[in-house]
Design a protein around this motif. Structure first.
Motif, PDB file in Angstrom:
ATOM      1  N   GLU A  17      15.656  -0.668  38.566  1.00  0.00           N
ATOM      2  CA  GLU A  17      15.162  -1.267  37.326  1.00  0.00           C
ATOM      3  C   GLU A  17      15.231  -0.304  36.146  1.00  0.00           C
ATOM      4  OE1 GLU A  17      13.086  -4.517  35.226  1.00  0.00           O
ATOM      5  OE2 GLU A  17      14.254  -4.371  37.076  1.00  0.00           O
ATOM      6  N   HIS A  18      14.881   0.955  36.369  1.00  0.00           N
ATOM      7  CA  HIS A  18      14.738   1.894  35.251  1.00  0.00           C
ATOM      8  C   HIS A  18      15.870   2.919  35.144  1.00  0.00           C
ATOM      9  CE1 HIS A  18      10.739   0.415  34.223  1.00  0.00           C
ATOM     10  NE2 HIS A  18      10.479   0.395  35.522  1.00  0.00           N
ATOM     11  N   LEU A  19      16.563   3.176  36.254  1.00  0.00           N
ATOM     12  CA  LEU A  19      17.660   4.145  36.224  1.00  0.00           C
ATOM     13  C   LEU A  19      19.021   3.469  36.333  1.00  0.00           C
ATOM     14  CD1 LEU A  19      16.157   6.923  38.539  1.00  0.00           C
ATOM     15  CD2 LEU A  19      15.967   6.685  36.046  1.00  0.00           C
ATOM     16  N   ASN A  20      19.003   2.146  36.477  1.00  0.00           N
ATOM     17  CA  ASN A  20      20.241   1.352  36.520  1.00  0.00           C
ATOM     18  C   ASN A  20      21.161   1.750  37.665  1.00  0.00           C
ATOM     19  OD1 ASN A  20      19.600  -0.149  34.095  1.00  0.00           O
ATOM     20  ND2 ASN A  20      20.122   1.697  32.938  1.00  0.00           N
ATOM     21  N   VAL A  21      20.568   2.088  38.818  1.00  0.00           N
ATOM     22  CA  VAL A  21      21.359   2.379  40.014  1.00  0.00           C
ATOM     23  C   VAL A  21      21.633   1.060  40.734  1.00  0.00           C
ATOM     24  CG1 VAL A  21      21.544   3.761  42.102  1.00  0.00           C
ATOM     25  CG2 VAL A  21      20.142   4.570  40.191  1.00  0.00           C
ATOM     26  N   ASN A  22      22.885   0.832  41.078  1.00  0.00           N
ATOM     27  CA  ASN A  22      23.262  -0.468  41.643  1.00  0.00           C
ATOM     28  C   ASN A  22      23.934  -0.376  43.003  1.00  0.00           C
ATOM     29  OD1 ASN A  22      22.317  -2.184  39.509  1.00  0.00           O
ATOM     30  ND2 ASN A  22      24.003  -1.396  38.251  1.00  0.00           N
ATOM     31  N   LEU A  23      23.793   0.788  43.656  1.00  0.00           N
ATOM     32  CA  LEU A  23      24.309   0.936  45.022  1.00  0.00           C
ATOM     33  C   LEU A  23      23.231   1.575  45.875  1.00  0.00           C
ATOM     34  CD1 LEU A  23      26.714   0.794  47.036  1.00  0.00           C
ATOM     35  CD2 LEU A  23      27.252   3.153  46.354  1.00  0.00           C
ATOM     36  N   VAL A  24      22.895   0.924  46.984  1.00  0.00           N
ATOM     37  CA  VAL A  24      21.916   1.444  47.936  1.00  0.00           C
ATOM     38  C   VAL A  24      22.611   1.613  49.280  1.00  0.00           C
ATOM     39  CG1 VAL A  24      19.690   1.092  49.084  1.00  0.00           C
ATOM     40  CG2 VAL A  24      20.069   0.178  46.769  1.00  0.00           C
ATOM     41  N   MET A  25      22.442   2.765  49.890  1.00  0.00           N
ATOM     42  CA  MET A  25      22.951   2.976  51.248  1.00  0.00           C
ATOM     43  C   MET A  25      21.785   3.330  52.160  1.00  0.00           C
ATOM     44  SD  MET A  25      25.661   5.761  52.821  1.00  0.00           S
ATOM     45  CE  MET A  25      27.099   5.075  52.003  1.00  0.00           C
ATOM     46  N   VAL A  26      21.641   2.574  53.240  1.00  0.00           N
ATOM     47  CA  VAL A  26      20.667   2.887  54.280  1.00  0.00           C
ATOM     48  C   VAL A  26      21.424   3.652  55.358  1.00  0.00           C
ATOM     49  CG1 VAL A  26      19.027   1.988  55.959  1.00  0.00           C
ATOM     50  CG2 VAL A  26      19.360   0.799  53.773  1.00  0.00           C
ATOM     51  N   LEU A  27      21.082   4.921  55.521  1.00  0.00           N
ATOM     52  CA  LEU A  27      21.848   5.813  56.388  1.00  0.00           C
ATOM     53  C   LEU A  27      21.053   6.181  57.634  1.00  0.00           C
ATOM     54  CD1 LEU A  27      24.425   7.547  56.730  1.00  0.00           C
ATOM     55  CD2 LEU A  27      23.222   9.367  55.473  1.00  0.00           C
ATOM     56  N   GLY A  28      21.413   5.565  58.768  1.00  0.00           N
ATOM     57  CA  GLY A  28      20.867   5.977  60.049  1.00  0.00           C
ATOM     58  C   GLY A  28      21.669   7.141  60.590  1.00  0.00           C
ATOM     59  N   HIS A  29      21.213   7.728  61.696  1.00  0.00           N
ATOM     60  CA  HIS A  29      21.968   8.863  62.226  1.00  0.00           C
ATOM     61  C   HIS A  29      21.892   8.934  63.743  1.00  0.00           C
ATOM     62  CE1 HIS A  29      18.588  11.617  63.326  1.00  0.00           C
ATOM     63  NE2 HIS A  29      17.949  10.929  62.403  1.00  0.00           N
ATOM     64  N   GLU A  30      22.912   9.530  64.297  1.00  0.00           N
ATOM     65  CA  GLU A  30      23.029   9.743  65.732  1.00  0.00           C
ATOM     66  C   GLU A  30      21.792  10.464  66.266  1.00  0.00           C
ATOM     67  OE1 GLU A  30      26.521  11.610  68.619  1.00  0.00           O
ATOM     68  OE2 GLU A  30      26.164  12.480  66.639  1.00  0.00           O
ATOM     69  N   ARG A  31      21.338  10.034  67.439  1.00  0.00           N
ATOM     70  CA  ARG A  31      20.218  10.665  68.150  1.00  0.00           C
ATOM     71  C   ARG A  31      18.933  10.694  67.323  1.00  0.00           C
ATOM     72  NH1 ARG A  31      24.181  14.895  68.633  1.00  0.00           N
ATOM     73  NH2 ARG A  31      25.599  14.422  70.360  1.00  0.00           N
ATOM     74  N   CYS A  32      18.643   9.636  66.612  1.00  0.00           N
ATOM     75  CA  CYS A  32      17.428   9.561  65.795  1.00  0.00           C
ATOM     76  C   CYS A  32      16.190   9.565  66.694  1.00  0.00           C
ATOM     77  CB  CYS A  32      17.451   8.304  64.939  1.00  0.00           C
ATOM     78  SG  CYS A  32      15.975   8.096  63.913  1.00  0.00           S
ATOM     79  N   GLY A  33      15.295  10.522  66.480  1.00  0.00           N
ATOM     80  CA  GLY A  33      14.102  10.636  67.310  1.00  0.00           C
ATOM     81  C   GLY A  33      13.154   9.469  67.159  1.00  0.00           C
ATOM     82  N   ALA A  34      13.036   8.930  65.951  1.00  0.00           N
ATOM     83  CA  ALA A  34      12.138   7.801  65.733  1.00  0.00           C
ATOM     84  C   ALA A  34      12.632   6.566  66.472  1.00  0.00           C
ATOM     85  CB  ALA A  34      12.022   7.515  64.234  1.00  0.00           C
ATOM     86  N   VAL A  35      13.938   6.329  66.416  1.00  0.00           N
ATOM     87  CA  VAL A  35      14.503   5.185  67.135  1.00  0.00           C
ATOM     88  C   VAL A  35      14.389   5.402  68.641  1.00  0.00           C
ATOM     89  CG1 VAL A  35      16.575   3.805  67.531  1.00  0.00           C
ATOM     90  CG2 VAL A  35      16.063   4.650  65.239  1.00  0.00           C
TER      91      VAL A  35
END
Length: 241
Positions: free
Chosen positions: A139-157
Motif C-alpha cells: 500500500e505505501h511502498l508500491n511493492v507488487n511482487l511477493v515471494m513466499v520462500l520455503g526451504h529444504e529441511r525446514c525445522g518448523a515443517v
C-alpha cells in the motif's frame, strides 16, 4: 547444477525482456527446473506477470544465479547506498521466508540495502502481523511482487510432520503449518520436502486471497504472489508458482 534465472520464466509468461545475450538464452533453457527425479509438481496456474513484476523477479533470479555460481556482486552495500536509502525506500519485492539462519534473502538473491522487503518467521507462515507488514509494503511502498520462500529441511515443517505436544508458543506456530502436512500425506517422495513445498504454496494462496487489500490487486493483475523453495545444498531457488 541448474541455475534459476528468468528468461525462461518470461517466455512462459509471454513476456520478452530486452537485451538477453546468447549465453543468457542458453542458461534459460533449464531455468527454474530441478534435476530429473527431483522436480516438484506445480499446482498453481502461471498467470502473466505485469512487466514491472517480471523485471523484479528477473533481478531476484539473476541474483540467485550469481549466488549459486559463487560469483555474487554484493550490490547496494556501500556508504553511498546507505545515504541514498536513509530517508526513503523502494524495494522491488517482498520476501516472506523462514527465520532459519541459513536462509538470508539478501545473500540468497545477492541484493543490498533497500532492495527487498523481508519478513522472516519460522516456517514462513503468514499470521496477521505478517500480513499487515505485507499490506504496508504494498500500500505505501508500491511493492507488487511477493515471494513466499520455503526451504529444504525446514525445522518448523519437520516438527509439524512429527506431531506431538510442543511447549510455549510453538504449538500455535505448528498449527499453521499442519494443513500443508496433512495435504501431502501419502504422496510419493520425501515427506518433509513435499510438506515444505506445500506449505509455501499454501501461504502464497492465503496471501492471494487476503482481503481487503491484497486479493483485489491480485485479481487485477497488479500484484503477483509466488511460492518458491530454497535448496540449502545448492543455494538454488526453485519457483513453485
Amino acid at each position: 547444477m541448474r541455475h534459476v534465472n528468468l528468461p525462461l520464466v518470461c517466455a512462459l509468461l509471454s513476456i520478452t525482456p530486452a537485451g538477453w545475450t546468447e549465453e543468457a538464452a542458453t542458461i534459460a533453457s533449464t531455468a527454474g527446473e530441478a534435476p530429473a527425479g527431483e522436480r516438484h509438481e506445480h499446482t498453481a496456474s502461471r498467470e502473466p506477470l505485469a512487466p514491472s513484476n517480471a523485471q523484479a523477479l528477473q533481478r531476484l533470479m539473476e541474483g540467485n544465479a550469481r549466488y549459486v555460481a559463487g560469483k555474487p556482486t554484493h550490490p547496494h552495500q556501500d556508504a553511498a547506498r546507505r545515504a541514498e536509502v536513509a530517508t526513503t525506500q523502494k524495494p522491488i519485492a517482498i520476501i516472506v521466508t523462514c527465520a532459519d539462519s541459513r536462509v538470508g534473502p539478501e545473500v540468497v538473491f545477492d541484493q543490498g540495502l533497500g532492495d527487498i522487503f523481508v519478513l522472516r518467521v519460522a516456517g514462513n507462515v503468514a499470521d496477521d502481523d505478517v500480513q499487515a507488514s505485507i499490506e504496508y509494503a504494498v500500500e505505501h511502498l508500491n511493492v507488487n511482487l511477493v515471494m513466499v520462500l520455503g526451504h529444504e529441511r525446514c525445522g518448523a515443517v519437520k516438527a509439524a510432520l512429527a506431531g506431538g505436544e510442543l511447549p510455549g508458543h510453538l504449538a500455535g506456530l505448528i498449527e499453521r503449518i499442519r494443513p500443508a502436512v496433512e495435504s501431502t500425506r501419502g504422496q510419493s517422495g520425501d515427506a518433509l520436502d513435499n510438506a515444505v513445498s506445500a506449505n509455501a504454496r499454501l501461504v502464497a494462496g492465503q496471501l492471494r486471497a487476503s482481503r481487503p487489500l491484497l486479493q483485489p490487486r491480485v485479481t487485477a493483475g497488479s500484484l503477483a504472489v509466488l511460492a518458491a523453495r530454497l535448496d540449502l545444498d545448492t543455494g538454488t531457488v526453485e519457483l513453485l508458482w
